[in-house]
Design a protein around this motif. Structure first.
Motif, PDB file in Angstrom:
ATOM      1  N   GLY A 192      52.871  18.493  48.247  1.00  0.00           N
ATOM      2  CA  GLY A 192      53.138  18.498  46.808  1.00  0.00           C
ATOM      3  C   GLY A 192      54.612  18.527  46.453  1.00  0.00           C
ATOM      4  N   ALA A 193      55.402  19.251  47.230  1.00  0.00           N
ATOM      5  CA  ALA A 193      56.834  19.364  46.933  1.00  0.00           C
ATOM      6  C   ALA A 193      57.537  18.014  47.071  1.00  0.00           C
ATOM      7  CB  ALA A 193      57.485  20.386  47.862  1.00  0.00           C
ATOM      8  N   ILE A 194      57.101  17.225  48.065  1.00  0.00           N
ATOM      9  CA  ILE A 194      57.677  15.887  48.270  1.00  0.00           C
ATOM     10  C   ILE A 194      57.135  14.923  47.226  1.00  0.00           C
ATOM     11  CG2 ILE A 194      57.913  13.953  49.885  1.00  0.00           C
ATOM     12  CD1 ILE A 194      59.454  16.478  50.726  1.00  0.00           C
ATOM     13  N   ARG A 195      55.858  15.048  46.898  1.00  0.00           N
ATOM     14  CA  ARG A 195      55.238  14.160  45.902  1.00  0.00           C
ATOM     15  C   ARG A 195      55.911  14.332  44.539  1.00  0.00           C
ATOM     16  NH1 ARG A 195      50.413  12.065  47.061  1.00  0.00           N
ATOM     17  NH2 ARG A 195      49.375  12.536  45.089  1.00  0.00           N
ATOM     18  N   PRO A 250      50.723  18.143  28.106  1.00  0.00           N
ATOM     19  CA  PRO A 250      50.304  17.233  29.190  1.00  0.00           C
ATOM     20  C   PRO A 250      50.191  17.974  30.522  1.00  0.00           C
ATOM     21  CG  PRO A 250      52.603  16.860  28.621  1.00  0.00           C
ATOM     22  CD  PRO A 250      52.076  17.838  27.619  1.00  0.00           C
ATOM     23  N   ASN A 251      49.257  17.525  31.346  1.00  0.00           N
ATOM     24  CA  ASN A 251      49.098  18.087  32.684  1.00  0.00           C
ATOM     25  C   ASN A 251      50.139  17.425  33.596  1.00  0.00           C
ATOM     26  OD1 ASN A 251      48.375  18.812  35.287  1.00  0.00           O
ATOM     27  ND2 ASN A 251      46.178  18.741  34.877  1.00  0.00           N
ATOM     28  N   VAL A 252      51.298  18.025  33.666  1.00  0.00           N
ATOM     29  CA  VAL A 252      52.439  17.428  34.359  1.00  0.00           C
ATOM     30  C   VAL A 252      52.163  17.232  35.848  1.00  0.00           C
ATOM     31  CG1 VAL A 252      54.851  17.819  34.984  1.00  0.00           C
ATOM     32  CG2 VAL A 252      54.087  18.292  32.666  1.00  0.00           C
ATOM     33  N   ILE A 253      51.459  18.167  36.457  1.00  0.00           N
ATOM     34  CA  ILE A 253      51.147  18.057  37.893  1.00  0.00           C
ATOM     35  C   ILE A 253      50.242  16.858  38.140  1.00  0.00           C
ATOM     36  CG2 ILE A 253      49.955  19.194  39.814  1.00  0.00           C
ATOM     37  CD1 ILE A 253      50.986  21.886  38.650  1.00  0.00           C
ATOM     38  N   GLU A 254      49.268  16.679  37.268  1.00  0.00           N
ATOM     39  CA  GLU A 254      48.358  15.527  37.422  1.00  0.00           C
ATOM     40  C   GLU A 254      49.106  14.213  37.204  1.00  0.00           C
ATOM     41  OE1 GLU A 254      44.675  13.723  34.911  1.00  0.00           O
ATOM     42  OE2 GLU A 254      44.524  15.871  35.365  1.00  0.00           O
ATOM     43  N   LEU A 255      50.011  14.189  36.231  1.00  0.00           N
ATOM     44  CA  LEU A 255      50.805  12.975  35.986  1.00  0.00           C
ATOM     45  C   LEU A 255      51.632  12.624  37.219  1.00  0.00           C
ATOM     46  CD1 LEU A 255      52.156  13.667  32.352  1.00  0.00           C
ATOM     47  CD2 LEU A 255      50.315  12.101  33.005  1.00  0.00           C
ATOM     48  N   ARG A 256      52.273  13.631  37.800  1.00  0.00           N
ATOM     49  CA  ARG A 256      53.096  13.369  38.993  1.00  0.00           C
ATOM     50  C   ARG A 256      52.239  12.884  40.155  1.00  0.00           C
ATOM     51  NH1 ARG A 256      56.449  18.289  37.675  1.00  0.00           N
ATOM     52  NH2 ARG A 256      58.477  17.501  36.981  1.00  0.00           N
ATOM     53  N   THR A 315      49.462  11.194  40.012  1.00  0.00           N
ATOM     54  CA  THR A 315      49.073   9.801  39.734  1.00  0.00           C
ATOM     55  C   THR A 315      50.191   8.846  40.146  1.00  0.00           C
ATOM     56  OG1 THR A 315      47.663  10.455  37.890  1.00  0.00           O
ATOM     57  CG2 THR A 315      48.436   8.180  37.888  1.00  0.00           C
ATOM     58  N   ILE A 316      51.423   9.201  39.805  1.00  0.00           N
ATOM     59  CA  ILE A 316      52.582   8.352  40.135  1.00  0.00           C
ATOM     60  C   ILE A 316      52.819   8.344  41.646  1.00  0.00           C
ATOM     61  CG2 ILE A 316      55.065   8.026  39.777  1.00  0.00           C
ATOM     62  CD1 ILE A 316      54.574   9.802  37.133  1.00  0.00           C
ATOM     63  N   ALA A 317      52.806   9.524  42.263  1.00  0.00           N
ATOM     64  CA  ALA A 317      53.079   9.632  43.706  1.00  0.00           C
ATOM     65  C   ALA A 317      52.027   8.886  44.524  1.00  0.00           C
ATOM     66  CB  ALA A 317      53.136  11.097  44.119  1.00  0.00           C
ATOM     67  N   ASP A 318      50.771   8.929  44.081  1.00  0.00           N
ATOM     68  CA  ASP A 318      49.705   8.191  44.790  1.00  0.00           C
ATOM     69  C   ASP A 318      50.060   6.709  44.880  1.00  0.00           C
ATOM     70  OD1 ASP A 318      48.096  10.370  45.261  1.00  0.00           O
ATOM     71  OD2 ASP A 318      46.767  10.037  43.547  1.00  0.00           O
ATOM     72  N   LYS A 319      50.463   6.145  43.762  1.00  0.00           N
ATOM     73  CA  LYS A 319      50.778   4.712  43.711  1.00  0.00           C
ATOM     74  C   LYS A 319      51.970   4.369  44.602  1.00  0.00           C
ATOM     75  CE  LYS A 319      50.734   0.518  41.740  1.00  0.00           C
ATOM     76  NZ  LYS A 319      49.626  -0.450  41.953  1.00  0.00           N
ATOM     77  N   VAL A 320      53.039   5.162  44.505  1.00  0.00           N
ATOM     78  CA  VAL A 320      54.259   4.863  45.262  1.00  0.00           C
ATOM     79  C   VAL A 320      54.009   5.010  46.765  1.00  0.00           C
ATOM     80  CG1 VAL A 320      56.683   5.482  45.623  1.00  0.00           C
ATOM     81  CG2 VAL A 320      55.708   5.599  43.322  1.00  0.00           C
ATOM     82  N   THR A 321      53.339   6.089  47.163  1.00  0.00           N
ATOM     83  CA  THR A 321      53.120   6.318  48.604  1.00  0.00           C
ATOM     84  C   THR A 321      52.111   5.332  49.183  1.00  0.00           C
ATOM     85  OG1 THR A 321      51.518   8.066  48.071  1.00  0.00           O
ATOM     86  CG2 THR A 321      53.777   8.750  48.557  1.00  0.00           C
ATOM     87  N   GLU A 322      51.118   4.948  48.392  1.00  0.00           N
ATOM     88  CA  GLU A 322      50.140   3.962  48.885  1.00  0.00           C
ATOM     89  C   GLU A 322      50.801   2.607  49.111  1.00  0.00           C
ATOM     90  OE1 GLU A 322      46.926   3.939  46.076  1.00  0.00           O
ATOM     91  OE2 GLU A 322      46.358   6.009  46.564  1.00  0.00           O
TER      92      GLU A 322
END
Length: 602
Positions: free
Chosen positions: A307-310, A581-587, A589-596
């Motif tokens: 999570g810290a890296i994401r 806004p659920n900031v953790i959920e937003l992050r 969502t973004i991290a999933d796309k970039v790392t995938e």
């Protein structure tokens, strides 16, 4: 169409703070034409072939390599994008010039600096201010890379106060030459340039004067050794000394005392181009950091899963997306204004100068915001690499060092922060942006009973747009009250100006991302723009927190007692979300796309 009619139809710079912009009225990177897409791919291919494989050489002060790459860029036409066709340029629009600057600058700051110095402050002053004879003589050589240009403004005692230079120019007895004496420093491209744009003072003139000076060592021109710098190692940076240097009278640029105006307008263009120069650098750092995070395992798990890296990856990607959105929004505003002025009968030079000058506020905003995002991006890139990031064998430490100069170039970020607010206040005083009425309306709203109606937030970005409108009220409340209370003394209150500027900056950046995403949702779908929606919401949330803190700082600086309490209550009202806004959920969502995708994918 008369100039007056054209003027009325054009969007004014700075108006974003008092108007609501429709999504369909902004330009986004997704609006690039086929020609622009081809240009983008051509530049990326050039960078990946000519620059990326030689990163190590650029770090070892290989100035000859920089000159070689610049010459190849000239052969490809990249140095002449903004130059009219009659002077052997490509004559492309402002957005295209931004695009080339963006993608050629990402791999190393050395080329970014050489390119920016040559195409911007080295070539454009002659293109925009030169006589026809000067343009025919010099611009084709500069546009094709046959010759390289440099810009001699800064002196040991004249940095941010550019008009205080001591270099002198005096007419010779025969009236055929000006004799220049003085010292210039931090001159980019000095080691391989063929022509300088030099600023000097004639007699006791209030303002400096510009001259076109060919680089001839036999004519009283000498140089210091290459500077040892924190970054941009292969960018040639030297002191230049003029000792009875003779310059033909026909090489004066514009008129006597016109140099300060030339310098200031060159800086306006340089500021938005500097923002562009930081964009692909962010994309490349994000991609490298993501690839490392996916490959690097700790505790039998890729660190990209932590999570810290994401959080870091999501924030880096968000800032890059927002910077792109704002930079190309402003670039198109400038381009539209240039076209409108040309259609109204103005020359290329007049249109270009006035078009950029109109958006000088946005140019300063972008210079500050994107340069600081680039520095943060490189810093987080080092952190993701961990100990390896601190090593010169990994790409992050060079990226961090190269990024650092961007906060100093083209006027420091502190100067640009104060300029942004100062220019907006001046526009308001000239009646170009109506700040007074909206500020008064906010003042009345502070003393009124707030509405307790439940708004309809069912539409995409409905709450975010309401929040943007409220954040604009925060700026009007703080800046309006400060202007009213301090008047012309406002410019002496630098810390207050800095706080107001940060509010202005965050509003422009957040709004640009939301408008870009909304426009793209309208032509695709919410699902297709899921990550972009997340980035837009995340940035606005973070912006609201910055604005809240800066407004508190500002209010405490000039208000007290009941006035202060009332403004702080208004601030609380204007920065409050109905649905946090659920900031953790937003992050995530973004991290999933970039790392995938294992790269910056937007």
């Amino acid at each position: 169409m008369s100039n007056e009619t054209a003027e009325k139809k054009m969007i004014r710079g700075g108006q974003f703070i008092v108007t609501e912009t429709a999504a369909e009225d902004v330009f986004t990177p997704e609006d690039f034409s086929d020609e622009q897409q081809m240009m983008k791919e051509s530049v990326r291919e050039f960078v990946d072939k000519e620059i990326v494989p030689h990163k190590e050489r650029f770090e070892k002060k290989d100035y000859a390599l920089t000159e070689e790459v610049m010459r190849k860029a000239g052969e490809m036409g990249f140095l002449g994008i903004a130059v009219p066709e009659e002077y052997d340029g490509l004559g492309m629009g402002f957005v295209s010039t931004m695009l080339v600057c963006d993608y050629i600058s990402g791999a190393t700051g050395s080329i970014a600096t050489a390119f920016g110095a040559h195409t911007g402050i080295g070539t454009m002053p002659i293109t925009l201010y030169g006589t026809e004879e000067q343009k025919k003589k010099y611009v084709p050589k500069l546009a094709t890379g046959e010759w390289f240009g440099a810009y001699c403004l800064t002196e040991p005692g004249a940095g941010s106060d550019a008009n205080s230079g001591k270099t002198k120019a005096e007419l010779t007895e025969d009236g055929k030459h000006y004799k220049i004496n003085g010292q210039k420093m931090w001159i980019s491209n000095a080691g391989f340039c063929n022509v300088f744009v030099v600023f000097a003072r004639m007699g006791d003139d209030k303002n400096i004067t510009g001259f076109i000076v060919e680089n001839d060592p036999s004519n009283g021109i000498s140089m210091g050794e290459e500077e040892h710098k924190l970054g941009i190692h292969s960018s040639s940076t030297r002191q230049v000394f003029f000792n009875d240097c003779l310059v033909p009278v026909e090489n004066m640029l514009a008129g006597q005392g016109e140099g300060f105006k030339i310098a200031m307008n060159a800086l306006n263009v340089g500021r938005i181009k500097l923002a562009a120069a930081c964009l692909d650098a962010q994309r490349r750092v994000i991609s490298l950091a993501t690839q490392y995070a996916n490959d690097r395992e700790q505790f039998n798990t890729p660190i990209a899963k932590f999570g810290a890296i994401r959080k870091k990856i999501a924030d880096m990607a968000t800032n890059a997306y927002v910077g792109e959105s704002a930079s190309y929004r402003a670039a198109k505003g400038i381009e539209n204004r240039i076209h409108a002025r040309q259609e109204a009968g103005e020359t290329f030079a007049q249109s270009e100068l006035k078009g950029v000058e109109e958006f000088a506020i946005e140019c300063s905003i972008l210079k500050v915001a994107v340069s600081e995002d680039m520095q943060e991006c490189a810093d987080e890139g080092i952190q993701i690499y961990g100990g390896m990031g601190f090593s010169a064998d990994a790409p992050m430490e060079a990226a961090w060092r190269d990024a650092r100069i961007s906060r100093i170039y083209e006027g420091t970020n502190e100067i640009n922060r104060m300029l942004a607010v100062g220019m907006l206040v001046k526009k308001a005083m000239k009646g170009h942006v109506n700040l007074l009425e909206p500020a008064m309306a906010v003042g009345q709203e502070l003393t009124s009973i707030p509405s307790f109606d439940t708004p309809d937030y069912s539409q995409l970005f409905a709450e975010e747009k309401e929040m943007l409108a409220k954040l604009k009220k925060v700026f009007l409340m703080v800046a309006g009250s400060a202007v009213q209370k301090l008047g012309t003394e406002l410019e002496k209150h630098q810390q207050l100006l800095l706080a107001a500027s940060d509010i202005l900056i965050e509003i422009y950046m957040a709004e640009s991302a939301i408008l870009r995403t909304e426009k793209n949702v309208n032509r695709s779908s919410e699902e297709a723009q899921k990550e972009q929606i997340a980035m837009s919401k995340l940035y606005l949330y973070k912006a609201s927190k910055v604005i809240q803190a800066k407004a508190e700082e500002g209010i405490a600086g000039f208000a007290e007692g009941d006035e202060q309490r009332m403004m702080l209550m208004g601030l609380k009202r204007f920065t409050k979300y109905a649905n946090l806004p659920n900031v953790i959920e937003l992050r995530n969502t973004i991290a999933d796309k970039v790392t995938e995708e294992n790269k910056y994918p937007f």
